[in-house]
Structures are given as C-alpha cells and as structure tokens.
Design an enzyme around this catalytic site. Sequence first.
Site, PDB file in Angstrom:
ATOM      1  N   ASN A 170      60.349 -90.175  29.027  1.00 41.31           N
ATOM      2  CA  ASN A 170      61.787 -90.096  29.290  1.00 41.31           C
ATOM      3  C   ASN A 170      62.183 -88.872  30.119  1.00 41.31           C
ATOM      4  OD1 ASN A 170      61.082 -88.618  26.910  1.00 41.31           O
ATOM      5  ND2 ASN A 170      63.248 -88.433  26.413  1.00 41.31           N
ATOM      6  N   GLU A 268      57.271 -82.860  18.284  1.00 40.74           N
ATOM      7  CA  GLU A 268      58.697 -83.132  18.485  1.00 40.74           C
ATOM      8  C   GLU A 268      58.825 -84.642  18.542  1.00 40.74           C
ATOM      9  OE1 GLU A 268      61.848 -84.473  19.977  1.00 40.74           O
ATOM     10  OE2 GLU A 268      61.269 -83.518  21.855  1.00 40.74           O
ATOM     11  N   CYS A 301      65.815 -88.094  22.997  1.00 39.75           N
ATOM     12  CA  CYS A 301      65.520 -87.952  21.573  1.00 39.75           C
ATOM     13  C   CYS A 301      66.637 -87.249  20.824  1.00 39.75           C
ATOM     14  CB  CYS A 301      64.203 -87.200  21.384  1.00 39.75           C
ATOM     15  SG  CYS A 301      64.173 -85.575  22.168  1.00 39.75           S
ATOM     16  N   GLU A 478      59.269 -74.515  18.926  1.00 43.10           N
ATOM     17  CA  GLU A 478      58.837 -73.919  20.178  1.00 43.10           C
ATOM     18  C   GLU A 478      60.050 -73.363  20.904  1.00 43.10           C
ATOM     19  OE1 GLU A 478      55.786 -75.917  22.471  1.00 43.10           O
ATOM     20  OE2 GLU A 478      55.371 -77.246  20.784  1.00 43.10           O
TER      21      GLU A 478
END
Length: 517
Positions: A170, A268, A301, A478
Amino acid sequence: MAPPAPEAPENSSHTATVAGVPVDTRHWIGGRRVASASGATFTDDSPLDGTPLAEIARGGAEEARAAVAAAREAFPGWAATPPTERARLLHAVADGVEARTEDLAAVETADNGALLRSHRRGVMPRVAHNLRYFADRLLALAHDDFETRGHTNHVSWDPAGPAVLITPWNAPLMLASWKTGPALAAGSTVVLKPSEWTPLTASLFADIAHEAGLPAGVFNVVQGYGAEAGAPLVADPGVRRISFTGSVPTARRIAATAAERLVPCSFELGGKSPLLVFADADPELAADLAVEQFDNAGQVCLAATRILVEESARDAFLGHILDRVTKLTQGDPRDEATDVGPNIHPRHVERVDGFVRRALDAGAKAVIGGGPNTALGGNYYLPTLLTDVDQDSEIVQEEVFGPVLTLQTFPDGDEDEAVRLANGTRFGLAATLATGDRERAARVSARLVAGTVWVNCFFVRDLSAPFGGSRDSGIGREGGDWSFDFYCDLKNTVTAPMGPPLLERSRELGEGRARHG
C-alpha cells in the site's frame, strides 16, 4: 563511489519499461543483478487497468540464502564504518531519491494505483526525509553516562547484524525507507523483500543505493511470494532482526519461526481504528477527518474506519460527510483532479466487496456507495459508508482495507460507552478523536488502546515519535531512538575507577557487595 552496476541491454528480457522508466526485474544481491536460479518469474499487473507491467524474477530458497549470505559477509565492514560515513552515504541515497522523484512517482503509481500527485508531493519526498532523519539521528544518538558507587556506566548501540525487512503493497517505497533508513544507519545490513504486487520501486531503490556508493551486500532485494521467498528469509540462521508490516496471520507464522532462534521481531499489523466524534466537535472538521479515511482508496492501516458519533450530532455529521463524498472524484490516479483511485488487485476488490455484501445481508445500510464503481470497472470501489451495524458484526470487527467506513452512535454525554466501543476490537493501532473540549480530549485519549491517538487531526507523524500498535496491531515501537533500540544490541559498559588509590576503593566496594549479597 561504487562501481557501475551491471547494465541490462536495452531490449533485455530483464528490463521492463514502466511509465517510460526502465526497471530491472532481477533481484539485487551482493551488489549485482541476479536472475532466479530456477528461471521462474511472476507477472506484476497494474491496478489501473490490469495490464501486465513486467515479468519479475521469482525468488526462492536459493536467492534467500544468497542474499542473507551477502548481508552477513558485508556486515562486519558496514558495522565498523564510522557513523559519520554511514550518515553521509544515507544522505547520498536520499539525494538520489530526490533526483529521481518523477521516475519513482510514475512507477509507483503504475504499480500500486495511489495518486500520482501524492507520490510526487508527499510520498517520495517522505522517502528521502526518512533516510535523512535517521542519518542525522545516528549522529545525535547518545545516553548520558551515569555513576554507580564510583563506577561509570556508558550506554552504546552495537549493530545487531543482518535484518530482513518485509514490506507491504500500500505504500511500498515509503515503508521500505522507514525500515531501511534506521537499519542501515544502525550499522545493520539489509535484505528487503517487497510485496509481489508492488516490487518495482524497490528495484529502482537498489539502483539508487548502489549509485550513491553503498557497499556491495549492505542492501539486498529478493523478490517473490511470501511462502517461497519470505519464509526462507526469516528462517535463515544468519538473520538477526526481522521487521514485518502486513497481516496478523503472517506475523504469527514469522514469530513462530523467529522464536526458534530468539530473533527479535518488529511487527506493524492490521488496524480497525475508531474516529470518535463528540457533539462539541467542529462539525466541518469532523467531516473532513472522516473523508480523509478514503485516502489511498482506504488502503491505509491507520485509517479510522469505525466512526463513533454522539447521538445528537449524528444527523448533522451525516449531512456534512455526504456533501463531501459527493464532491470526491474517483478515477485515474495519474489525473491531477482524482481524489480516489483504484484498489490494488481484483482479488483484493473481491475481498472488500465480500465484507460489504455480507454486512448488507446482515441488515446494514449503505448511505454512501456500497459496491464496485461500475462506471469505471476494474479495481475501482465506491467510497462506502455503512450504518445500522452491530458492535460484534464482522464489518465492525475485521479489517477491510478498502474505502469502507461504518457509523455507530453512543448516548449523549456517555464517554464510557464511547470508549467501550472504541476499544471493542482485537486491534489497537491508532485512534482519532474530534472534540472541542480540551479536558475531554485528555480523558478519553488516556483511556484509548492505541499506539497513536490523534486529537482534531489525522496522520500527523513525526519520525521522532514512537510508532506501533497494541494488541493484534503489532509488537514493538519504531521511530526515533526506538528504531535504533530495535536494530542494535544495546550495551552498558561499566568502568571501575582507575589508578591505585581509586582501585583500592573499588575493591573495598566490591568486598562490601560480596558481604551484603
């Protein structure tokens, strides 16, 4: 400066011309182009119209082994490279990205269907910014020394070793740079596996990194499917870090493999984020925030796909959002006027539509959209808003990853119910809150289960901030020093006082500890 990479002949079967840009379709391993040992390829189709863009080298166990071996061989030299030189090279790579912004933007739009104007003005500049940030952060990385009974503690970040980075489709290059930047800055070497649906800009990035002078083996790219290329990469005993962005089921498989060798992972994963709209919110702002969730055709997301509105504000909110959605232009992402482009792949469109059809069959109502855009055909799906959905329904609980939002309400003044609904999924990636009450914003934000909470804004991300998810949305954080904490082994060096008088005192302290346990 690194030597020129081996060039493919102009009409070579290893070169595809995409949006007028030549792209090498082979892997990048050990500083050179490598075709798959099996000779196998896979077809990369454009989401714009389904036309094949390229035949891509299809990697497997042999290419995975070779890439990790190259990263292992390059690691000692890269780890010993002075931070100033590593930072200089990362800035040189960023320079190369900026010089090729137009090429990268055009290729990525053809490959993943996101808006060309966004790639030009936002995404590709962010790629360069990611690299520059971590280069500069490396040079500022420090922890104050501290004393313990006369002894000095010194904290340092030691490069961990080869890192496997697996990125999604994406935001292919932006997310690759988000991982590659800190890994390389930290002194770790990298094997990148891009998504098989969007491999092209990773290949261009390898050329850019090579031209910038990155030593052979420091950065490698293996293309292919997860089961064939990704699985042997994460299972290789030479790998010391794994960073993955993608689905929860895949992350579980990676974690199980990594656990056998105690390899640290950063995940993630999915999201089902809420947008809480209180009656005291600016109605125009709340509607703007909701419409932003259709960005990248809903393939984000972090998207706040569950809209939770205070009951008294529902009708006004619906009016505002309906007005805005009717003004959106869906079409070719290369057109400057387009607001919403296609979804990535026919299989993904089928998945998105399956969620919507099942929700409609269960009693949901589509006040906006509700199916494919038949006027455009292909991978275009109408921006959709569903009402009359239950909290425990599939459409509320599961990540759709398309331009599909749901709307629920909570009783006026009932923050407890708003929070219960917001936290009522297995995910916890992000949350967005619209309110005009500063104290309410603080109260509600503190109770939301999310890695990031936005108040009266959306998608404001600073690289100095921690990023990651809670629950099934991921493991680890992160960004900023958190990235270096992941891609390095932290070391604490404790030094006793030096010199005869101080040494005697150090022994006394040691004897005292022995006597008292």
